[in-house]
Design a protein around this motif. Structure first.
Motif, PDB file in Angstrom:
ATOM      1  N   GLU A   1       0.813  -1.223   0.000  1.00  0.00           N
ATOM      2  CA  GLU A   1       0.000   0.000   0.000  1.00  0.00           C
ATOM      3  C   GLU A   1       0.849   1.277   0.000  1.00  0.00           C
ATOM      4  N   SER A   2       2.178   1.145   0.024  1.00  0.00           N
ATOM      5  CA  SER A   2       3.016   2.306  -0.232  1.00  0.00           C
ATOM      6  C   SER A   2       2.813   2.713  -1.689  1.00  0.00           C
ATOM      7  N   SER A   3       2.983   3.994  -1.980  1.00  0.00           N
ATOM      8  CA  SER A   3       2.753   4.444  -3.352  1.00  0.00           C
ATOM      9  C   SER A   3       3.799   5.470  -3.762  1.00  0.00           C
ATOM     10  N   THR A   4       3.995   5.581  -5.057  1.00  0.00           N
ATOM     11  CA  THR A   4       4.898   6.581  -5.620  1.00  0.00           C
ATOM     12  C   THR A   4       4.132   7.362  -6.673  1.00  0.00           C
ATOM     13  N   VAL A   5       4.159   8.689  -6.539  1.00  0.00           N
ATOM     14  CA  VAL A   5       3.486   9.576  -7.481  1.00  0.00           C
ATOM     15  C   VAL A   5       4.539  10.249  -8.351  1.00  0.00           C
ATOM     16  N   TYR A   6       4.365  10.161  -9.656  1.00  0.00           N
ATOM     17  CA  TYR A   6       5.278  10.786 -10.609  1.00  0.00           C
ATOM     18  C   TYR A   6       4.507  11.855 -11.376  1.00  0.00           C
ATOM     19  N   ASN A   7       4.927  13.102 -11.252  1.00  0.00           N
ATOM     20  CA  ASN A   7       4.367  14.185 -12.052  1.00  0.00           C
ATOM     21  C   ASN A   7       5.367  14.534 -13.149  1.00  0.00           C
ATOM     22  N   LEU A   8       4.916  14.474 -14.404  1.00  0.00           N
ATOM     23  CA  LEU A   8       5.781  14.719 -15.551  1.00  0.00           C
ATOM     24  C   LEU A   8       5.508  16.106 -16.104  1.00  0.00           C
ATOM     25  N   LEU A   9       6.589  16.877 -16.326  1.00  0.00           N
ATOM     26  CA  LEU A   9       6.462  18.294 -16.681  1.00  0.00           C
ATOM     27  C   LEU A   9       7.338  18.627 -17.891  1.00  0.00           C
ATOM     28  N   ASN A  10       7.005  19.725 -18.548  1.00  0.00           N
ATOM     29  CA  ASN A  10       7.849  20.308 -19.615  1.00  0.00           C
ATOM     30  C   ASN A  10       8.209  19.289 -20.702  1.00  0.00           C
ATOM     31  N   MET A  11       7.209  18.516 -21.127  1.00  0.00           N
ATOM     32  CA  MET A  11       7.472  17.462 -22.108  1.00  0.00           C
ATOM     33  C   MET A  11       7.806  18.025 -23.490  1.00  0.00           C
ATOM     34  N   LYS A  12       8.729  17.351 -24.159  1.00  0.00           N
ATOM     35  CA  LYS A  12       9.057  17.622 -25.558  1.00  0.00           C
ATOM     36  C   LYS A  12       9.051  16.301 -26.314  1.00  0.00           C
ATOM     37  N   PHE A  13       8.847  16.381 -27.628  1.00  0.00           N
ATOM     38  CA  PHE A  13       8.692  15.172 -28.436  1.00  0.00           C
ATOM     39  C   PHE A  13       9.631  15.217 -29.644  1.00  0.00           C
ATOM     40  N   PRO A  14      10.934  15.050 -29.400  1.00  0.00           N
ATOM     41  CA  PRO A  14      11.887  15.115 -30.521  1.00  0.00           C
ATOM     42  C   PRO A  14      11.702  13.936 -31.471  1.00  0.00           C
ATOM     43  N   LYS A  15      11.832  14.211 -32.763  1.00  0.00           N
ATOM     44  CA  LYS A  15      11.737  13.120 -33.746  1.00  0.00           C
ATOM     45  C   LYS A  15      12.903  12.163 -33.613  1.00  0.00           C
ATOM     46  N   GLU A  16      14.065  12.719 -33.269  1.00  0.00           N
ATOM     47  CA  GLU A  16      15.262  11.901 -33.076  1.00  0.00           C
ATOM     48  C   GLU A  16      15.961  12.330 -31.795  1.00  0.00           C
ATOM     49  N   LEU A  17      16.460  11.361 -31.037  1.00  0.00           N
ATOM     50  CA  LEU A  17      17.294  11.685 -29.890  1.00  0.00           C
ATOM     51  C   LEU A  17      18.695  12.033 -30.373  1.00  0.00           C
ATOM     52  N   SER A  18      19.408  12.833 -29.589  1.00  0.00           N
ATOM     53  CA  SER A  18      20.806  13.120 -29.920  1.00  0.00           C
ATOM     54  C   SER A  18      21.611  11.830 -29.794  1.00  0.00           C
ATOM     55  N   GLN A  19      22.784  11.808 -30.401  1.00  0.00           N
ATOM     56  CA  GLN A  19      23.623  10.609 -30.335  1.00  0.00           C
ATOM     57  C   GLN A  19      24.016  10.304 -28.894  1.00  0.00           C
ATOM     58  N   ASP A  20      24.283  11.350 -28.111  1.00  0.00           N
ATOM     59  CA  ASP A  20      24.625  11.149 -26.693  1.00  0.00           C
ATOM     60  C   ASP A  20      23.481  10.467 -25.958  1.00  0.00           C
ATOM     61  N   ASP A  21      22.248  10.899 -26.256  1.00  0.00           N
ATOM     62  CA  ASP A  21      21.088  10.277 -25.587  1.00  0.00           C
ATOM     63  C   ASP A  21      20.902   8.844 -26.058  1.00  0.00           C
ATOM     64  N   LYS A  22      21.130   8.586 -27.328  1.00  0.00           N
ATOM     65  CA  LYS A  22      21.009   7.221 -27.840  1.00  0.00           C
ATOM     66  C   LYS A  22      22.023   6.289 -27.167  1.00  0.00           C
ATOM     67  N   ASN A  23      23.228   6.834 -26.914  1.00  0.00           N
ATOM     68  CA  ASN A  23      24.281   6.016 -26.302  1.00  0.00           C
ATOM     69  C   ASN A  23      23.932   5.581 -24.881  1.00  0.00           C
ATOM     70  N   ILE A  24      23.023   6.314 -24.252  1.00  0.00           N
ATOM     71  CA  ILE A  24      22.606   5.959 -22.875  1.00  0.00           C
ATOM     72  C   ILE A  24      22.019   4.550 -22.842  1.00  0.00           C
ATOM     73  N   PHE A  25      21.379   4.150 -23.939  1.00  0.00           N
ATOM     74  CA  PHE A  25      20.668   2.867 -23.946  1.00  0.00           C
ATOM     75  C   PHE A  25      21.491   1.732 -24.551  1.00  0.00           C
ATOM     76  N   VAL A  26      22.806   1.992 -24.676  1.00  0.00           N
ATOM     77  CA  VAL A  26      23.731   0.968 -25.147  1.00  0.00           C
ATOM     78  C   VAL A  26      24.497   0.438 -23.954  1.00  0.00           C
ATOM     79  N   LYS A  27      24.576  -0.873 -23.839  1.00  0.00           N
ATOM     80  CA  LYS A  27      25.225  -1.481 -22.677  1.00  0.00           C
ATOM     81  C   LYS A  27      26.724  -1.253 -22.701  1.00  0.00           C
TER      82      LYS A  27
END
Length: 206
Positions: free
Chosen positions: A180-206
């Protein structure tokens, strides 16, 4: 003539209003899938069952088809990267721990759940959740209750809410645990880029 014109305008406005209210969970998912990359800020509030003081944190996030980044900046820096293959957690000292989840069904299912939600994959969501959906004008709420036993061993429910206009936007998430513990996430200032930068893409590479 004038009266008939006003009646017609009123009818059309009413019809538009009703149409705007009667969108579905599939409509939200379809709109989410049109903009698979989303970046922004978050404010997180953890409410423990036996504590009256919530724990607050804030930072930045990235959602993409490759995975998600949850980068906490306050009160202490840390980050978590979740993909279909691994979870990488980095603590305040910059020390990272990488866990391979390809062989762990629980983490794999949770990873699939998260990426399915933010990529608007309704078929995958409905495989593992019962969904109660409601909408009013541009606002919508979806209560997701896991029917997958492995996810339900961790999460009791996940409530999503947001708006549907030019974009489908998830503005708030409330995750309730079995305790019954809970976590609330409020998401703000959203943007919707067509492509992520290369640096951001590298974040998801192991």
């Amino acid at each position: 003539m004038k009266k008939n014109l006003l009646t017609l305008i009123s009818f059309l406005m009413m019809s538009f209003s009703l149409a705007a209210q009667n969108f579905t969970f599939d409509d939200v998912c379809r709109k989410l899938s049109e903009n698979p990359n989303m970046t922004g800020d978050f404010v997180q509030e953890k409410n423990l069952k036996n504590s009256s003081r919530p724990m607050k944190s804030s930072g930045k996030f990235i959602f993409s088809p490759d995975g998600l980044l949850w980068k906490t900046e306050k009160p202490f820096p840390s980050s978590m990267v979740v993909t279909k293959k691994f979870i990488r957690q980095t603590n305040s000292k910059g020390v990272s721990n990488v866990q391979d989840i390809s062989q762990d069904q629980i983490f794999s299912n949770i990873s699939l759940m998260l990426t399915s939600i933010f990529n608007g994959n309704s078929q995958e969501i409905l495989k593992v959740f019962d969904v109660k959906f409601s909408s009013s004008e541009k606002n919508w709420t979806a209560l997701l209750t896991p029917k997958d036993a492995q996810i339900s061993s961790v999460i009791k429910s996940l409530e999503l809410s947001g708006i549907l206009s030019e974009y489908a936007v998830i503005q708030k998430m409330v995750m309730t645990e079995l305790s019954e513990s809970s976590t609330v996430y409020n998401l703000l200032n959203m943007k919707f880029p067509k492509e992520l930068s290369q640096d951001d893409k590298n974040i998801f590479v192991k």
